[in-house]
Design a protein around this motif. Sequence first.
Motif, PDB file in Angstrom:
ATOM      1  N   ASP A 124     -30.014 -23.367  -7.383  1.00 58.11           N
ATOM      2  CA  ASP A 124     -29.117 -24.293  -7.245  1.00 58.11           C
ATOM      3  C   ASP A 124     -28.414 -24.874  -7.884  1.00 58.11           C
ATOM      4  O   ASP A 124     -27.523 -25.632  -7.647  1.00 58.11           O
ATOM      5  CB  ASP A 124     -30.762 -25.054  -5.839  1.00 58.11           C
ATOM      6  N   GLN A 125     -28.923 -24.884  -8.725  1.00 62.69           N
ATOM      7  CA  GLN A 125     -28.185 -26.226 -10.372  1.00 62.69           C
ATOM      8  C   GLN A 125     -27.127 -25.391 -10.444  1.00 62.69           C
ATOM      9  O   GLN A 125     -26.282 -25.765 -11.377  1.00 62.69           O
ATOM     10  CB  GLN A 125     -29.180 -25.518 -11.971  1.00 62.69           C
TER      11      GLN A 125
ATOM     12  N   HIS B 115     -24.921 -23.800  -8.237  1.00 61.98           N
ATOM     13  CA  HIS B 115     -24.369 -24.037  -7.475  1.00 61.98           C
ATOM     14  C   HIS B 115     -23.792 -25.244  -7.657  1.00 61.98           C
ATOM     15  O   HIS B 115     -22.471 -25.697  -7.697  1.00 61.98           O
ATOM     16  CB  HIS B 115     -24.716 -24.446  -6.310  1.00 61.98           C
ATOM     17  N   ALA B 116     -24.770 -26.807  -8.133  1.00 62.49           N
ATOM     18  CA  ALA B 116     -24.335 -27.639  -8.549  1.00 62.49           C
ATOM     19  C   ALA B 116     -23.114 -27.547  -9.461  1.00 62.49           C
ATOM     20  O   ALA B 116     -22.245 -27.964  -9.776  1.00 62.49           O
ATOM     21  CB  ALA B 116     -25.626 -28.768  -8.231  1.00 62.49           C
TER      22      ALA B 116
ATOM     23  N   ASP C  29     -19.836 -29.749  -9.418  1.00 59.09           N
ATOM     24  CA  ASP C  29     -19.237 -30.577  -9.682  1.00 59.09           C
ATOM     25  C   ASP C  29     -17.986 -30.438 -11.176  1.00 59.09           C
ATOM     26  O   ASP C  29     -17.784 -31.488 -11.585  1.00 59.09           O
ATOM     27  CB  ASP C  29     -20.614 -31.610 -10.141  1.00 59.09           C
TER      28      ASP C  29
END
Length: 157
Positions: A114-115, A117-118, A122
């Motif tokens: 998840d991090q 992907h972020a 971002d």
Amino acid sequence: MDELDSAILEHLQRDARTTNRELARKLGIAPSTCLERVRALRNRGVITGYHASVDLRALNRGVQALLSLTIRPLSREVIEGFKSYVAELPEVLSVFVIAGSDDFLVHVAVRDVDQLHAFLMDHLSQRREVVNFRSSVIYQHVNSPVVGPLTDQGQQG
């Protein structure tokens, strides 16, 4: 670079905390000779620093990935600007400017997917110069702890 220099480098790469006296003992030379050789290797830029290896999982960075990026326009200014930007991001371990179909290879270590992907959304997809990127999650990483000189035949010697 002679055999003694190579031996010094091998020992220091295995354990950079080895004292000069201990290194000299292992190599069978006088401590003053050892110290002089190590200083010469530093002065010539062969030894560029000393570091501690860390366990990325212990630092809450259990997922590593290699990111392949294509940027446009290809100019020195754009390449240098993007390289500086991405190298300063805390998730980034290494940045490589490469030849071929991709322009950059970026090694990152993050908490989880998840991090990752972020990070991609971002920090990369928002950049105008990034026209394409791919991520490859690293399952295992084997690092050669000792690097020695290569002979003309391409073998260590």
